[in-house]
Design an enzyme around this catalytic site. Structure first.
Site, short mmCIF file in Angstrom:
data_model
loop_
_atom_site.label_atom_id
_atom_site.label_comp_id
_atom_site.label_asym_id
_atom_site.label_seq_id
_atom_site.Cartn_x
_atom_site.Cartn_y
_atom_site.Cartn_z
N HIS A 108 0.74 -1.39 0.07
CA HIS A 108 0.22 -0.36 0.08
C HIS A 108 0.73 1.39 -0.09
CE1 HIS A 108 -4.53 -1.58 1.07
NE2 HIS A 108 -3.44 -2.34 0.44
N ASP A 168 -4.99 -18.17 2.05
CA ASP A 168 -4.98 -19.27 1.61
C ASP A 168 -4.85 -20.34 2.81
OD1 ASP A 168 -2.42 -20.55 2.81
OD2 ASP A 168 -1.08 -20.01 0.63
N GLY A 195 4.50 6.36 -4.28
CA GLY A 195 5.48 5.66 -3.99
C GLY A 195 5.97 4.96 -3.00
N THR A 209 -1.98 -22.63 4.15
CA THR A 209 -1.22 -22.04 5.40
C THR A 209 -1.10 -20.68 5.38
OG1 THR A 209 0.28 -22.06 3.30
CG2 THR A 209 -0.22 -24.80 4.23
N HIS A 235 -0.64 -13.11 -1.22
CA HIS A 235 -2.19 -13.49 -0.33
C HIS A 235 -1.24 -15.08 -0.09
CE1 HIS A 235 -4.25 -10.28 -2.67
NE2 HIS A 235 -3.63 -9.79 -1.44
N THR A 236 -0.37 -15.46 -0.34
CA THR A 236 -0.09 -16.44 0.66
C THR A 236 -0.11 -16.20 2.25
OG1 THR A 236 1.51 -18.40 0.94
CG2 THR A 236 2.28 -16.29 0.53
N ASP A 261 7.33 5.84 0.11
CA ASP A 261 7.58 7.13 1.04
C ASP A 261 6.88 6.98 2.00
OD1 ASP A 261 5.16 7.48 0.34
OD2 ASP A 261 5.40 9.55 -0.09
N SER A 268 4.09 6.80 3.36
CA SER A 268 2.88 8.33 3.12
C SER A 268 2.18 7.53 4.30
CB SER A 268 2.53 8.28 1.75
OG SER A 268 2.33 7.90 1.33
N ASP A 271 4.14 -19.67 0.99
CA ASP A 271 4.50 -21.15 -0.13
C ASP A 271 3.81 -20.82 -1.33
OD1 ASP A 271 2.19 -21.17 0.77
OD2 ASP A 271 2.95 -23.30 1.99
#
Ligand code: HEM
Ligand SMILES: *[C@@H]1O[C@H](CO)[C@@H](O)[C@H](O)[C@H]1NC(C)=O
Ligand SMILES: *[C@@H]1O[C@H](CO)[C@@H](O)[C@H](O)[C@H]1NC(C)=O
Ligand SMILES: *[C@@H]1O[C@H](CO)[C@@H](O)[C@H](O)[C@H]1NC(C)=O
Ligand SMILES: *[C@@H]1O[C@H](CO)[C@@H](O)[C@H](O)[C@H]1NC(C)=O
Ligand SMILES: *[C@@H]1O[C@H](CO)[C@@H](O)[C@H](O)[C@H]1NC(C)=O
Length: 320
Positions: A65, A243, A71, A245, A190-191, A73, A75, A250
């Site tokens: 995010h 997921d 960028g 795990t 998103h693992t 930085d 923020s 992984d």
């Protein structure tokens, strides 16, 4: 002009552009000014992760995010000021938490080497640490980012939404100089972690005129999610792990996407488009390939919008 001269000119242009984009960041940036920086950050992150298993996923998402808005930085760490609502209060901030871990590391850094290590670098190093700590790869983080002074809640609409289709996702990443491979590899983040019902429940009820449940989702998985997120759900903490795990880094996420078990429409969309599907399949088959490409893409993400004329904040939640 003779072809060789043109080729030479192009060659030098490419050289100049490459050195320009990498000019700011350096793996050895704090070697002389704060050699203990990475150890201090690791200790703060490690200690916090032992006390709270949610910390690793939150710190990885924080880096994403931060880099996507203005960028890398820092923020995302700034508090609101009079008349300005900060980025962390933008609607997609749900689950971006554990800011205290960065503050804790920063406080210790200020004692060890005052006014040296930027908050943006702390966020980037912490993101690497949580990946490694969770069983994922290690890499040298390039450092030397400066901290920005501006943070606006309304700019978080620039983040990709979980309802995005593949075209929208590719565009959102391309706007930051990230390619299709980066999109798929980084979605592998998103693992780790968890999602609240609100981020995917539009896939479960009255999805379209012809389908109650998003047809790109496996039926079984749809039923599982409906049980966790019933229609008139009152539990604001309810949701689903991303997921099976969720505290191990992984390639299980990719395996699940290939069988219709991506939690967000944006996850599943990667398997429904020939431009991205090939990467999903490759990463599902070969974890070490995923690790290598994830590292390369994290380094690219860490270069997005790096600023040279910023400051090194003394406290990460307020500009100096
Ligand atoms: C491709 C576009 C992406 C979209 C649309 C997206 C969207 C989301 C959403 C909606 C959540 C759940 C928020 C909640 O309900 O609590 C989430 C969680 C998460 N995202 Fe993403 N994300 C994207 C890319 C990434 C990337 C590039 C990373 C890091 C490399 C990342 C790391 C995470 C992590 C670790 C979580 C779990 C957070 C937690 O457990 O607290 N995401 N993402
Ligand atoms: C470790 O974490 C706990 C709880 O977050 C905190 O009270 C303690 O001061 C931390 N210790 C170190 C050495 O950072
Ligand atoms: C996220 O934003 C909401 C308002 O949109 C606010 O109530 C909440 O405190 C924010 N969360 C964090 C962690 O900043
Ligand atoms: C956010 O608000 C500021 C003023 O507060 C405005 O200048 C800017 O254009 C807005 N940005 C977006 C993306 O809406
Ligand atoms: C993706 O969404 C955009 C905007 O809603 C839409 O114009 C486009 O047709 C969609 N593309 C695909 C492949 O579904
Ligand atoms: C489902 O969506 C359609 C429009 O797509 C709407 O007309 C209908 O009222 C919705 N049904 C329910 C139960 O929300």
């Amino acid at each position: 002009m003779d072809g060789r001269i043109i080729l030479k000119a192009i060659f030098f242009l490419v050289l100049i552009t490459c050195s320009m984009t990498n000019a700011v960041l350096d793996a050895h940036y704090y070697d002389h000014t704060c050699p203990q920086a990475e150890r201090i950050i690791f200790e703060a992150v490690h200690n916090a992760s032992i006390n709270d298993a949610k910390v690793p996923a939150r710190l990885l998402r924080m880096f994403f995010h931060d880099c996507f808005i203005r960028g890398c930085d820092a923020s995302i760490l700034l508090d609101s000021t009079k008349g300005n609502q900060a980025e962390k209060y933008g609607p997609p901030n749900i689950s971006v938490r554990s800011f205290y871990v960065i503050e804790d590391a920063k406080t210790k850094l200020e004692k060890a080497c005052p006014h040296t290590v930027s908050c943006a670098d702390v966020v980037a190093i912490a993101a690497r640490d949580v990946v490694t700590m969770s069983g994922g790869p290690y890499w040298d983080v390039l450092k030397g980012r400066k901290d920005g002074r501006i943070s606006r809640a309304n700019e978080t609409i620039g983040l990709p939404a979980p309802t995005f289709n593949s075209t929208q996702l590719i565009k959102s990443f391309a706007q930051r100089g990230l390619g299709v491979k980066d999109l798929v590899a980084l979605s592998g983040g998103h693992t780790l972690g968890f999602s609240h019902c609100s981020s995917f429940e539009s896939r479960l009820f009255n999805f379209s005129t012809s389908h109650e449940i998003d047809p790109s989702m496996s039926r079984d998985f749809g039923e599982t999610l409906k049980k966790k997120c019933p229609k008139h759900n009152k539990d604001r903490n309810a949701g689903q792990f991303l997921d099976s795990t969720s505290s191990t880094f992984d390639n299980d996420y990719f395996k699940r996407v290939t069988v219709g078990k991506g939690v967000f429409a944006s996850d599943q969309a990667l398997y429904g488009d020939f431009r991205t599907k090939w990467f999903v399949e490759s990463f599902a088959r070969d974890q070490s390939l995923f690790f290598r490409e994830f590292v390369a893409s994290m380094i690219k993400l860490g270069n997005v919008g790096v600023i040279e004329n910023g400051e090194v904040r003394l406290k990460c939640n307020v500009a100096n």
